[in-house]
Design a protein around this motif. Structure first.
Motif, PDB file in Angstrom:
ATOM      1  N   ARG A 130      62.571  34.294  73.831  1.00 12.11           N
ATOM      2  CA  ARG A 130      61.201  33.828  74.077  1.00 12.11           C
ATOM      3  C   ARG A 130      60.322  34.172  72.887  1.00 12.11           C
ATOM      4  O   ARG A 130      59.511  35.098  72.950  1.00 12.11           O
TER       5      ARG A 130
ATOM      6  N   ALA B 205      54.834  41.060  79.503  1.00  6.80           N
ATOM      7  CA  ALA B 205      54.258  40.937  80.840  1.00  6.80           C
ATOM      8  C   ALA B 205      54.867  39.757  81.586  1.00  6.80           C
ATOM      9  O   ALA B 205      55.196  39.857  82.776  1.00  6.80           O
ATOM     10  N   GLU B 206      55.037  38.642  80.903  1.00  8.73           N
ATOM     11  CA  GLU B 206      55.659  37.472  81.528  1.00  8.73           C
ATOM     12  C   GLU B 206      57.062  37.805  82.012  1.00  8.73           C
ATOM     13  O   GLU B 206      57.462  37.420  83.125  1.00  8.73           O
ATOM     14  N   TYR B 207      57.802  38.498  81.176  1.00  6.28           N
ATOM     15  CA  TYR B 207      59.172  38.880  81.542  1.00  6.28           C
ATOM     16  C   TYR B 207      59.174  39.798  82.753  1.00  6.28           C
ATOM     17  O   TYR B 207      59.947  39.609  83.698  1.00  6.28           O
ATOM     18  N   CYS B 208      58.298  40.793  82.754  1.00  8.59           N
ATOM     19  CA  CYS B 208      58.262  41.771  83.847  1.00  8.59           C
ATOM     20  C   CYS B 208      57.932  41.107  85.179  1.00  8.59           C
ATOM     21  O   CYS B 208      58.464  41.508  86.224  1.00  8.59           O
ATOM     22  N   GLU B 209      57.068  40.126  85.175  1.00 13.18           N
ATOM     23  CA  GLU B 209      56.667  39.466  86.418  1.00 13.18           C
ATOM     24  C   GLU B 209      57.822  38.715  87.075  1.00 13.18           C
ATOM     25  O   GLU B 209      57.778  38.420  88.267  1.00 13.18           O
ATOM     26  N   GLU B 210      58.862  38.433  86.309  1.00 16.02           N
ATOM     27  CA  GLU B 210      59.982  37.657  86.824  1.00 16.02           C
ATOM     28  C   GLU B 210      61.111  38.518  87.383  1.00 16.02           C
ATOM     29  O   GLU B 210      62.107  37.972  87.870  1.00 16.02           O
TER      30      GLU B 210
ATOM     31  N   ARG C 256      51.958  40.211  75.846  1.00 13.02           N
ATOM     32  CA  ARG C 256      51.899  39.083  76.781  1.00 13.02           C
ATOM     33  C   ARG C 256      53.298  38.592  77.125  1.00 13.02           C
ATOM     34  O   ARG C 256      53.586  38.254  78.270  1.00 13.02           O
ATOM     35  N   ARG C 257      54.175  38.531  76.138  1.00 11.14           N
ATOM     36  CA  ARG C 257      55.548  38.095  76.397  1.00 11.14           C
ATOM     37  C   ARG C 257      56.264  39.099  77.296  1.00 11.14           C
ATOM     38  O   ARG C 257      57.000  38.717  78.210  1.00 11.14           O
TER      39      ARG C 257
ATOM     40  N   LYS D  49      50.337  39.494  71.367  1.00  9.97           N
ATOM     41  CA  LYS D  49      51.291  38.443  71.722  1.00  9.97           C
ATOM     42  C   LYS D  49      52.578  39.032  72.300  1.00  9.97           C
ATOM     43  O   LYS D  49      53.136  38.489  73.273  1.00  9.97           O
TER      44      LYS D  49
ATOM     45  N   LEU E  16      48.039  44.438  80.354  1.00 11.28           N
ATOM     46  CA  LEU E  16      49.097  44.256  79.361  1.00 11.28           C
ATOM     47  C   LEU E  16      49.703  45.591  78.949  1.00 11.28           C
ATOM     48  O   LEU E  16      50.926  45.698  78.762  1.00 11.28           O
TER      49      LEU E  16
ATOM     50  N   LYS F 255      51.985  46.746  81.787  1.00 13.48           N
ATOM     51  CA  LYS F 255      53.263  46.042  81.804  1.00 13.48           C
ATOM     52  C   LYS F 255      54.159  46.487  80.653  1.00 13.48           C
ATOM     53  O   LYS F 255      55.388  46.554  80.796  1.00 13.48           O
TER      54      LYS F 255
END
Length: 228
Positions: A225, A58-63, A55-56, A52, A198, A201
């Motif tokens: 988050r 990775a979401e941050y890095c994509e932004e 995943r959080r 988990k 994952l 990232k």
């Protein structure tokens, strides 16, 4: 709004104090087995929480892009050792990762299906501002950057044993990240393709925040988050 006792892990039965101990172990880059022993949380739960958190991250890095300014581009290959007789870019069926490195020390990575010109230029167009100064090696897949509107594109010809020129033309920054990533990921002794992204990232995030206290950085991320 999270009204539970754990601000970082919504709806969790794990107390915030115990979760913070686990997060400190994660920040120290301890394995799930070691973290389970230190915190008393079951290995199954630790593995689930680690997933988990990744995943959080990775979401941050994509932004975090697009990037601008002095930018280095390069691709690298991850996976088993090169198969005998297979040489050059893409040899041996490895996973191809394209990297965008901003000279302030931040990197963005993306897994790509191939290292063809069309594929790499599509990533660049979505992640790098047009007014950037771009540095690459001599790989022809990066031809066409000027045609896309990137007017400042400089090359280092590694094939000619050229690794830096006067005026700051080099790709030492992205190459330092590749070295760091391969050393860190090698300790997992092979990652399934569905989890490699994952871990990649997470490695990107750790590299980009290498000058910060990782535990405090993760606390800040999960306050903003929380996982659930």
């Amino acid at each position: 709004m999270n009204t539970g006792k754990n601000r970082y892990y919504k709806f969790s039965k794990i107390s915030e104090a115990r979760f913070r101990r686990l997060l400190r172990a994660y920040a120290m880059d301890l394995t799930a087995s070691d973290a389970a022993r230190l915190t008393g949380i079951s290995l199954r739960s630790v593995n689930a929480i680690y997933l988990k958190i990744r995943r959080r991250i990775a979401e941050y890095c994509e932004e975090q892009s697009p990037y601008s300014g002095e930018v280095e581009l390069d691709e690298s290959y991850f996976g088993p050792r090169r198969i005998r007789g297979k040489r050059g870019r893409g040899a041996g069926g490895k996973t191809i990762v394209f990297g965008v490195f901003k000279r302030n020390g931040h990197v963005y990575t993306e897994i790509v299906p191939d290292a063809k010109k069309k594929t790499l230029l599509q990533v660049v167009r979505g992640r790098v501002e047009l007014d950037s100064v771009i540095h690459t090696d001599g790989w022809r897949a990066c031809d066409g950057l000027v045609d896309l509107g990137y007017e400042k594109h400089y090359r280092v010809q590694h094939a000619d044993n050229e690794f830096a020129r006067q005026g700051g033309n080099h790709i030492n920054g992205i190459e330092s990240f590749w070295a760091y990533a391969k050393l860190r990921l090698s300790r997992f002794k092979g990652l399934p393709k569905h989890t490699f992204y994952l871990h990649l990232k997470e490695t990107e995030f750790r590299f980009n925040n290498r000058r910060e206290d990782m535990y405090k950085r993760l606390l800040k991320l999960l306050r903003e988050r929380p996982i659930e």
